[in-house]
Scaffold this active site. Sequence first.
Site, short mmCIF file in Angstrom:
data_model
loop_
_atom_site.label_atom_id
_atom_site.label_comp_id
_atom_site.label_asym_id
_atom_site.label_seq_id
_atom_site.Cartn_x
_atom_site.Cartn_y
_atom_site.Cartn_z
N GLU A 53 0.82 -1.21 0.00
CA GLU A 53 0.00 0.00 0.00
C GLU A 53 0.85 1.27 0.00
O GLU A 53 0.45 2.30 -0.53
CB GLU A 53 -0.96 0.00 1.19
CG GLU A 53 -2.10 -1.02 1.06
CD GLU A 53 -1.74 -2.39 1.60
OE1 GLU A 53 -0.54 -2.62 1.92
OE2 GLU A 53 -2.64 -3.24 1.71
N PHE A 115 -11.58 -6.91 14.08
CA PHE A 115 -10.53 -7.43 13.22
C PHE A 115 -10.16 -6.40 12.16
O PHE A 115 -11.03 -5.84 11.49
CB PHE A 115 -10.99 -8.73 12.55
CG PHE A 115 -9.95 -9.29 11.61
CD1 PHE A 115 -8.71 -9.70 12.08
CD2 PHE A 115 -10.22 -9.37 10.25
CE1 PHE A 115 -7.75 -10.18 11.21
CE2 PHE A 115 -9.25 -9.86 9.37
CZ PHE A 115 -8.02 -10.26 9.85
N GLN A 116 -8.90 -6.14 12.03
CA GLN A 116 -8.36 -5.17 11.07
C GLN A 116 -8.94 -3.77 11.24
O GLN A 116 -9.10 -3.02 10.29
CB GLN A 116 -8.52 -5.65 9.62
CG GLN A 116 -7.67 -6.88 9.37
CD GLN A 116 -7.47 -7.19 7.91
OE1 GLN A 116 -8.36 -6.97 7.10
NE2 GLN A 116 -6.30 -7.72 7.58
N LYS A 165 -17.49 -0.53 5.91
CA LYS A 165 -18.04 -1.55 5.03
C LYS A 165 -19.55 -1.44 4.87
O LYS A 165 -20.09 -1.59 3.76
CB LYS A 165 -17.68 -2.93 5.59
CG LYS A 165 -18.09 -4.06 4.69
CD LYS A 165 -17.53 -5.40 5.14
CE LYS A 165 -17.92 -6.45 4.09
NZ LYS A 165 -17.19 -7.69 4.29
N MET A 481 24.78 8.30 1.21
CA MET A 481 24.62 9.60 1.86
C MET A 481 24.96 9.52 3.35
O MET A 481 25.54 10.44 3.92
CB MET A 481 23.19 10.11 1.66
CG MET A 481 23.00 11.55 2.04
SD MET A 481 24.15 12.65 1.19
CE MET A 481 23.16 13.19 -0.19
C1 LIG Z 1 12.91 5.35 4.70
C2 LIG Z 1 14.20 6.02 4.99
N1 LIG Z 1 15.02 5.51 5.93
C3 LIG Z 1 16.21 6.11 6.21
C4 LIG Z 1 16.58 7.24 5.56
C5 LIG Z 1 17.89 7.94 5.88
N2 LIG Z 1 18.76 7.93 4.71
C6 LIG Z 1 18.89 9.00 3.87
S1 LIG Z 1 19.86 8.69 2.57
C7 LIG Z 1 20.17 7.12 3.09
C8 LIG Z 1 21.04 6.21 2.31
C9 LIG Z 1 20.44 5.84 1.02
O1 LIG Z 1 21.18 4.78 0.49
P1 LIG Z 1 21.01 4.34 -1.01
O2 LIG Z 1 19.59 4.16 -1.33
O3 LIG Z 1 21.91 3.19 -1.27
O4 LIG Z 1 21.47 5.65 -1.80
P2 LIG Z 1 22.95 6.25 -1.99
O5 LIG Z 1 23.08 7.34 -0.98
O6 LIG Z 1 23.92 5.16 -1.80
O7 LIG Z 1 22.94 6.82 -3.36
C10 LIG Z 1 19.51 6.86 4.29
C11 LIG Z 1 19.60 5.60 5.04
C12 LIG Z 1 15.67 7.74 4.59
N3 LIG Z 1 15.92 8.87 3.91
N4 LIG Z 1 14.52 7.11 4.32
#
Ligand SMILES: Cc1ncc(C[n+]2csc(CCOP(=O)(O)OP(=O)(O)O)c2C)c(N)n1
Lengths: 583, 171
Positions: A53, A115-116, A165, A481
């Site tokens: 979802e 439920f749900q 529902k 990042m």
């Molecule tokens: C749902 C979620 N969890 C954690 C983060 C924190 N966060 C920001 S960038 C990042 C790393 C992203 O890694 P990747 O998708 O491999 O991208 P890259 O930076 O390597 O290009 C994280 C963990 C986020 N933005 N979103």
Amino acid sequence: MAKKKLTGAEIFLRALKDQGVEVVFGYPGGVTLSLYDEIYKQNRLRHVLTRHEQAAVHAAEGYARSTGKPGVVLVTSGPGATNTVTGLTDALMDSIPVVCITGQVPTALIGNDAFQEADTTGITRSCTKHNNLVKDVDDLARVLHEAFYIATHGRPGPVVVDLPKDVVNARGVYVGPDKVRIKSYQPRVKGDIGLIDRAVKLMAGAKRPIIYAGGGVINAGPAASARLERLVHATGFPCTLTLMGLGALPASDKHFLGMLGMHGTYEANLAMHHCDVMLNVGARFDDRVTGKLDGFAPEAKKIHVDIDPSSINKNVLVDIAIVGDAGLVLEDMIKAWKPTPAKDTALKSWWKKIDGWRARKCLSYGNNGKLAKPQYILQRLQAEIKDRDVYVTTDVGQHQMWTAQYIHFEKPNRLMTSGGLGTMGYGLPAAVGVQIAHPEALVIVVTSEGSLQMNLQELATISQYRLPIKILLLNNGYMGMVRQWQELFYGKRYSESRYQGDPDFVKLAEAYGAMGLQAERPDEVDGLIKKMLAHDGAVLANLPIDPTENVFPMIAAGACHHEMILGPKEPDLAETGEDVVLA
Amino acid sequence: MTATDENIQFHTIAILVNNEPGVLARVIGLFSGRGYNIESLTVAEVKHSESLSRITIVTSGTPMIIEQIKAQLERLIPVHRVSDLTVEGPFVKRELALVKVQGSGENRVESLRIADIFRARVVDSTNSSFVFEIVGDTGKLDAFVDLMAPLGLVDVARTGVAAIARGAAAL
Ligand SMILES: Cc1ncc(C[n+]2csc(CCOP(=O)(O)OP(=O)(O)O)c2C)c(N)n1
Ligand SMILES: [Mg+2]
């Protein structure tokens, strides 16, 4: 004559039809079975079955952002509804019009921990623009029409309609969209002419002006972007765009300074820092854009155009605040603008300064080594797609910033990315929505292995609907990042940011019926991109990149625009007089 | 913006809303979600025919925060009107308190004497207790409660502030 009564399910489908809805993204469950049964029987509304979802909401966002029409979601109660929370929050932060219909347990059971059952309106109250629980079938049509109105008027956003529902099964009266008017919600769209005149006078007197535009211009429709371009040309002012605004001014326009903010260009950020008049249209002075507030554009008189009064003076106190639709205000500004030859000289010396900053070529990078550089890959991609009308979605991380820096968006509604919430896992499902909306278009997801695996299951949706989506996986084996911040600010202690045990992405792609491509060396990049673009089905191209590569320029959190960190391969900046830190 | 003690102001805000489920939760959620203060909050239906309720909130913050609060409130769909009584001219502000005092002898007499000065009414009495009803602005009620404290104060119920602009103009 009494009106013919319809079932709630019939009312639901009639309302969607009258709203011009062509497709919904969803996932069925117990309490929505009657709705799904009606969809089946009428066989008119297109339903796209995602595999989660959250993905349905992101797909609706991709649909909405690439078309300008609201995206529609249909999910079941309980877990179906709670799974939408991230998507709804994402849509709220980025002002994306989404109408999300959630099933609910029968009214008699609400509050009984049935439920749900989940308190959907309670849970989503703070992550929607508005929400509503429909308790009476006679309210259903009105509430649905109101939902579309609210989602798309004023500052757009997500609206949830919670539908028990028994209400779906009851019979009630249908009313059409024209009957609906919300007395308490009449957002102002036309800007105050007096204020616009004052703003234009201020702009005319500027020596170092800048236009800073954001997602609000894109939300105001393509006409607003065209007007932004006209205003930029009429004034001759430099223009920078936020991440959400990319495409509002063609990237190839010589007035465009690139994106601003934390990973914005040297010239955009310095022009922001040194400007004397700033016109902000449809952006919200986000902290990723302003950096440290005390040091933000210290010499500038600021004009802010926004449709949402609560965006004004929230982070930055401005001198002139104009509440209204970006497109309408820009139109009035163009009308009010009178060319003043006298100030051309001032503008010339400002452009000279900017050109000096531009000459630093802040996006250059070193390109040797065994592994391909992500910047190089994206430049190659850009070269291949530059003459095509392309829709790009991204996930969140380094690859997102590189996409914003190296892919050139010439039109609005072409970049779909999670800006405000920064939701990893956005890119793949968003691309589903984009490709559904534009079946013939080239749709590319730029992602990395972390984000991709947050909604990886959508490969099955892509397979089911034979969507020819191209997934460019910039594989650094890291949360790039996070790794970057750990390198720069946490003593290179790479706590939990390394991915191990990732799958063989080629085999994975093939398991989902997509083409899997794998590059090993930098000199294979070009051919691989060509091959990816030439294939008429879905492709997952895994490109290992240099994991040590960082995104530059960078303004550290809480620093000022002139305190940029530039990449290590930069020319010596010692004599600029700017406070530049070399990484 | 950093909030220093000097630029914190108190504002009384009147809000006209649809009397519908969840509307109070929306308003309160806005305050808690964005970290605004609620000093006092009252709500009741005021126009049954149109199903309108009036919420009165006393809040505090810097001028910039107060502006934000009003803009955020106006953004809520069921909100018809937001009026900052504190800046829009003179207004009347009233609160009602029920104050229970337990005791006998000298303290009991003294509590009655003070109640008289404050024009508080006795609405319940037993051999060993009074319940006073007092109406006034917040400061008056505070003062009354403070004076009752050493005289056997055991319970206080306050309604929170209701406020309305002086003069002919309506919300
Ligand atoms: C749902 C979620 N969890 C954690 C983060 C924190 N966060 C920001 S960038 C990042 C790393 C992203 O890694 P990747 O998708 O491999 O991208 P890259 O930076 O390597 O290009 C994280 C963990 C986020 N933005 N979103
Ligand atoms: Mg990565």
